[in-house]
Design a protein around this motif. Structure first.
Motif, PDB file in Angstrom:
ATOM      1  N   GLY A  54       0.810  -1.207   0.000  1.00 43.52           N
ATOM      2  CA  GLY A  54       0.000   0.000   0.000  1.00 43.52           C
ATOM      3  C   GLY A  54       0.845   1.259   0.000  1.00 43.52           C
ATOM      4  N   THR A  57       2.539   1.803  -3.418  1.00 46.05           N
ATOM      5  CA  THR A  57       1.653   2.150  -4.538  1.00 46.05           C
ATOM      6  C   THR A  57       0.772   3.356  -4.231  1.00 46.05           C
ATOM      7  OG1 THR A  57      -0.018   0.544  -3.747  1.00 46.05           O
ATOM      8  CG2 THR A  57       1.579  -0.226  -5.406  1.00 46.05           C
ATOM      9  N   GLN A  59      -1.610   3.788  -1.822  1.00 50.26           N
ATOM     10  CA  GLN A  59      -3.004   3.545  -1.436  1.00 50.26           C
ATOM     11  C   GLN A  59      -3.063   2.973  -0.028  1.00 50.26           C
ATOM     12  OE1 GLN A  59      -4.754   0.560  -4.089  1.00 50.26           O
ATOM     13  NE2 GLN A  59      -2.741  -0.289  -4.494  1.00 50.26           N
ATOM     14  N   HIS A  60      -4.216   3.132   0.614  1.00 51.19           N
ATOM     15  CA  HIS A  60      -4.375   2.651   1.986  1.00 51.19           C
ATOM     16  C   HIS A  60      -4.358   1.127   2.001  1.00 51.19           C
ATOM     17  CE1 HIS A  60      -6.079   2.167   6.035  1.00 51.19           C
ATOM     18  NE2 HIS A  60      -5.633   3.408   6.248  1.00 51.19           N
ATOM     19  N   ARG A  63      -7.548  -0.790   1.304  1.00 52.66           N
ATOM     20  CA  ARG A  63      -7.972  -0.917  -0.093  1.00 52.66           C
ATOM     21  C   ARG A  63      -7.240  -2.079  -0.763  1.00 52.66           C
ATOM     22  NH1 ARG A  63      -6.898   1.150  -5.361  1.00 52.66           N
ATOM     23  NH2 ARG A  63      -8.854   1.382  -6.524  1.00 52.66           N
ATOM     24  N   ASP A  78      -3.928   0.857 -10.891  1.00 52.45           N
ATOM     25  CA  ASP A  78      -3.566   0.042  -9.726  1.00 52.45           C
ATOM     26  C   ASP A  78      -2.770  -1.188 -10.146  1.00 52.45           C
ATOM     27  OD1 ASP A  78      -4.975   1.734  -7.969  1.00 52.45           O
ATOM     28  OD2 ASP A  78      -6.855   0.708  -8.417  1.00 52.45           O
TER      29      ASP A  78
END
Length: 301
Positions: A54, A57, A59-60, A63, A78
């Protein structure tokens, strides 16, 4: 239409293939979970935790977890970032193809056929036929639609109209199929076809209908752009495919079950169908021997 409907993954003679069940929403969910599972494997192979991926990349981590468990679909971006971080850039095309197939690869016949069989056969697939240069067709129990006579098509579709409870528009549906057959005469297209001998012996309609259909096959064999091989009933062979399938060039494989049309676009999976097609071709006979099987079936009528 074939008769193969199952869960996500099966094996047949060493050939691994993917098919989906008969609920559009559940099939999409299964495909989404499968995609998430492949992304999870990439992350683990790279030795990363969910939090680490995460952070890398942007993102959380929750997710990331939702994507891996099929709860939330990833975007193209993604997948590209995921593969970059996991040093698996070569997997990007297959994964993106899988993503785009999740919600569109499964088309429910009953939903489409509320407007009649003309819709099931119809214009929404015409563009694909126009664009395709090489058709590779395998059928195990039915003559391919491109080779059918009007009488054979009408007899076959009459059953499906009754079975699916659709409006009876058989004349319009037959007209659609006959119009599509014009591509057989179009330059620049090749039709490489393998039939099981059983397809010659599966009756739709009367003996006269079947005889007319077999005669039509004999005529088509003379066309230079059509290769027709037939696998005899009693022959030593390496493999048996459990469903008919059509390969459109190298980027789409289409299968049909009693309730759905399944489209495969993932490059690696399309390649697997192409390999199976070559194996099946190896068991087929051609030319005089193929004509002999058709004439034998005609004589036995």
């Amino acid at each position: 239409m074939s008769s193969c409907a199952a869960r996500h993954s099966k094996r047949c003679g060493g050939w691994r293939y993917r098919i989906v069940n008969t609920s559009p929403s559940s099939s999409a969910q299964e495909a989404r979970r499968a995609l998430g599972g492949r992304l999870r494997d990439l992350r683990k192979d790279a030795g990363l935790t969910i939090r680490q991926l995460g952070e890398a990349t942007g993102q959380h981590y929750t997710r990331v977890s939702k994507i891996e468990n099929g709860v939330q679909p990833p975007a193209d971006h993604d997948i590209r970032e995921w593969c970059r971080v996991c040093n698996a850039v070569e997997d990007i095309p297959d994964l993106i193809a899988s993503l785009r197939a999740v919600d569109s690869a499964y088309l429910e016949f009953r939903r489409q056929s509320r407007a009649g069989m003309k819709r099931v056969l119809g214009a929404h697939t015409q563009k694909r036929y126009e664009q395709t240069q090489v058709f590779r067709i395998y059928e195990h129990n039915v003559i391919p639609g491109l080779f059918q006579t009007a009488e054979y098509t009408a007899a076959m579709l009459s059953f499906w109209i009754d079975f699916l409870g659709t409006p009876n528009d058989v004349d319009d549906a037959v007209a659609v199929r006959m119009e599509r057959q014009r591509i057989l005469q179009r330059g620049g297209k090749r039709f490489v076809t393998v039939l099981e001998e059983q397809a010659l012996r599966t009756w739709f309609g009367t003996a006269e209908t079947q005889a007319g259909q077999l005669g039509r096959l004999l005529e088509l064999m003379a066309l230079p752009n059509i290769s027709l091989g037939i696998i005899p009933l009693m022959v030593e062979r390496q493999a048996v495919a459990s469903a008919g399938f059509w390969i459109f060039d190298d980027d789409l494989v289409a299968l049909e079950t009693p309730t759905a049309s399944i489209q495969v676009t993932q490059p690696a999976e399309c390649h697997m169908y192409a390999r199976m097609f070559e194996v099946l071709k190896g068991a087929a006979v051609y030319g005089r021997d193929a004509r002999g099987l058709i004439i034998k079936a005609l004589d036995e009528l």
